[in-house]
Design a protein around this motif. Structure first.
Motif, short mmCIF file in Angstrom:
data_model
loop_
_atom_site.label_atom_id
_atom_site.label_comp_id
_atom_site.label_asym_id
_atom_site.label_seq_id
_atom_site.Cartn_x
_atom_site.Cartn_y
_atom_site.Cartn_z
N PHE A 6 0.82 -1.21 0.00
CA PHE A 6 0.00 0.00 0.00
C PHE A 6 0.85 1.25 0.00
N VAL A 7 0.48 2.16 -0.91
CA VAL A 7 1.08 3.48 -0.98
C VAL A 7 0.07 4.41 -0.30
N CYS A 8 0.37 4.79 0.94
CA CYS A 8 -0.53 5.67 1.67
C CYS A 8 -0.30 7.11 1.23
N HIS A 9 -1.38 7.85 1.11
CA HIS A 9 -1.27 9.24 0.67
C HIS A 9 -2.25 10.11 1.46
N ASP A 10 -2.03 11.42 1.36
CA ASP A 10 -2.85 12.37 2.10
C ASP A 10 -3.96 12.99 1.26
N GLY A 11 -4.10 12.59 0.01
CA GLY A 11 -5.10 13.16 -0.87
C GLY A 11 -4.68 14.48 -1.49
N LEU A 32 -5.05 8.29 3.90
CA LEU A 32 -5.00 8.37 5.37
C LEU A 32 -5.15 9.81 5.81
N ASP A 33 -5.58 9.99 7.05
CA ASP A 33 -5.54 11.30 7.68
C ASP A 33 -4.11 11.49 8.18
N PRO A 34 -3.35 12.45 7.63
CA PRO A 34 -1.95 12.61 8.02
C PRO A 34 -1.76 12.91 9.51
N ALA A 35 -2.75 13.54 10.13
CA ALA A 35 -2.64 13.88 11.55
C ALA A 35 -2.73 12.64 12.44
N GLU A 36 -3.26 11.55 11.90
CA GLU A 36 -3.45 10.33 12.69
C GLU A 36 -2.34 9.30 12.51
N ALA A 37 -1.56 9.41 11.45
CA ALA A 37 -0.53 8.41 11.15
C ALA A 37 0.61 8.48 12.17
N ARG A 38 1.03 7.31 12.62
CA ARG A 38 2.14 7.19 13.57
C ARG A 38 2.80 5.83 13.35
N GLU A 73 0.67 -1.01 10.98
CA GLU A 73 1.89 -0.28 10.68
C GLU A 73 1.81 1.21 10.99
N TYR A 74 0.62 1.82 10.78
CA TYR A 74 0.51 3.27 10.90
C TYR A 74 -0.48 3.75 11.96
N GLY A 75 -1.07 2.82 12.72
CA GLY A 75 -1.90 3.19 13.86
C GLY A 75 -3.20 3.88 13.53
N THR A 76 -3.63 3.85 12.29
CA THR A 76 -4.89 4.47 11.89
C THR A 76 -5.48 3.70 10.73
N GLY A 77 -6.79 3.78 10.62
CA GLY A 77 -7.46 3.06 9.54
C GLY A 77 -7.49 3.84 8.25
N PRO A 78 -7.65 3.14 7.13
CA PRO A 78 -7.73 3.81 5.84
C PRO A 78 -9.05 4.55 5.66
N GLU A 79 -8.97 5.71 5.00
CA GLU A 79 -10.18 6.44 4.63
C GLU A 79 -10.73 5.95 3.30
N LYS A 80 -9.83 5.52 2.41
CA LYS A 80 -10.22 5.04 1.09
C LYS A 80 -9.13 4.09 0.60
N ILE A 81 -9.55 2.99 -0.04
CA ILE A 81 -8.64 1.99 -0.59
C ILE A 81 -8.95 1.83 -2.08
N GLU A 82 -7.92 1.96 -2.93
CA GLU A 82 -8.10 1.80 -4.37
C GLU A 82 -7.03 0.86 -4.92
N LEU A 83 -7.43 -0.08 -5.74
CA LEU A 83 -6.50 -1.00 -6.39
C LEU A 83 -5.70 -0.26 -7.46
N LEU A 84 -4.38 -0.42 -7.42
CA LEU A 84 -3.49 0.20 -8.42
C LEU A 84 -3.00 -0.80 -9.45
N GLY A 85 -2.72 -2.02 -9.03
CA GLY A 85 -2.18 -3.00 -9.96
C GLY A 85 -1.55 -4.17 -9.24
N VAL A 86 -0.88 -4.99 -10.01
CA VAL A 86 -0.26 -6.21 -9.49
C VAL A 86 1.19 -6.24 -9.97
N ARG A 87 2.07 -6.64 -9.08
CA ARG A 87 3.49 -6.79 -9.42
C ARG A 87 3.94 -8.20 -9.11
#
Length: 132
Positions: A11-16, A92-98, A60-74
């Motif tokens: 997963f590539v987590c991002h802040d939107g 993710l909400d950047p303020a919640e990630a730890r 890993e990051y102590g917070t749940g995902p806000e949105k999950i999108e499939l990108l591909g397969v490697r």
């Protein structure tokens, strides 16, 4: 001896807003300690891909995902291992990630995907390329 590939969710987590969350692997990490990487984990029996992503992101990051999108397969072939990596973008909400697993990671950072930190994990550039 019969060897079979393992399945992982990556997963590539991002802040939107264009930044991605990366973790620096600690000296106790399973492989490539000291490198920056996105998150990942093995799929457990009976889990959907999305359930595995949600579980691993929380671990890993102590917070749940806000949105999950499939990108591909490697197909990840490395000496002694073969992984089928199902890659997702996770908002993710950047303020919640730890750091949720201090035995695996020693630092988190938000980065522009075009300016990855160094040293990067060997698999990071190809994974981030699916995100951009």
């Amino acid at each position: 001896m019969t060897r079979t590939p393992s399945v992982s969710v990556v997963f590539v987590c991002h802040d939107g807003a264009g930044r991605i969350l990366l973790a620096r692997r600690s000296t106790r990490a399973r492989d490539e300690p000291g490198t920056w990487d996105c998150g990942a984990g093995a799929l457990e029996f009976g889990e959907t891909f999305e359930q595995a992503v949600a579980r691993e992101v929380i671990e890993e990051y102590g917070t749940g995902p806000e949105k999950i999108e499939l990108l591909g397969v490697r197909n990840v072939l490395r000496p002694g291992s073969h992984w089928v990596a199902i890659v997702f973008a996770v908002r993710l909400d950047p303020a919640e990630a730890r750091i949720g697993e201090p035995h695996k990671f020693d630092e988190l950072g938000w980065f522009d995907p075009a300016e990855l930190p160094s040293p990067a994990h060997s698999q990071l550039p190809e994974t981030v390329a699916l995100f951009t």
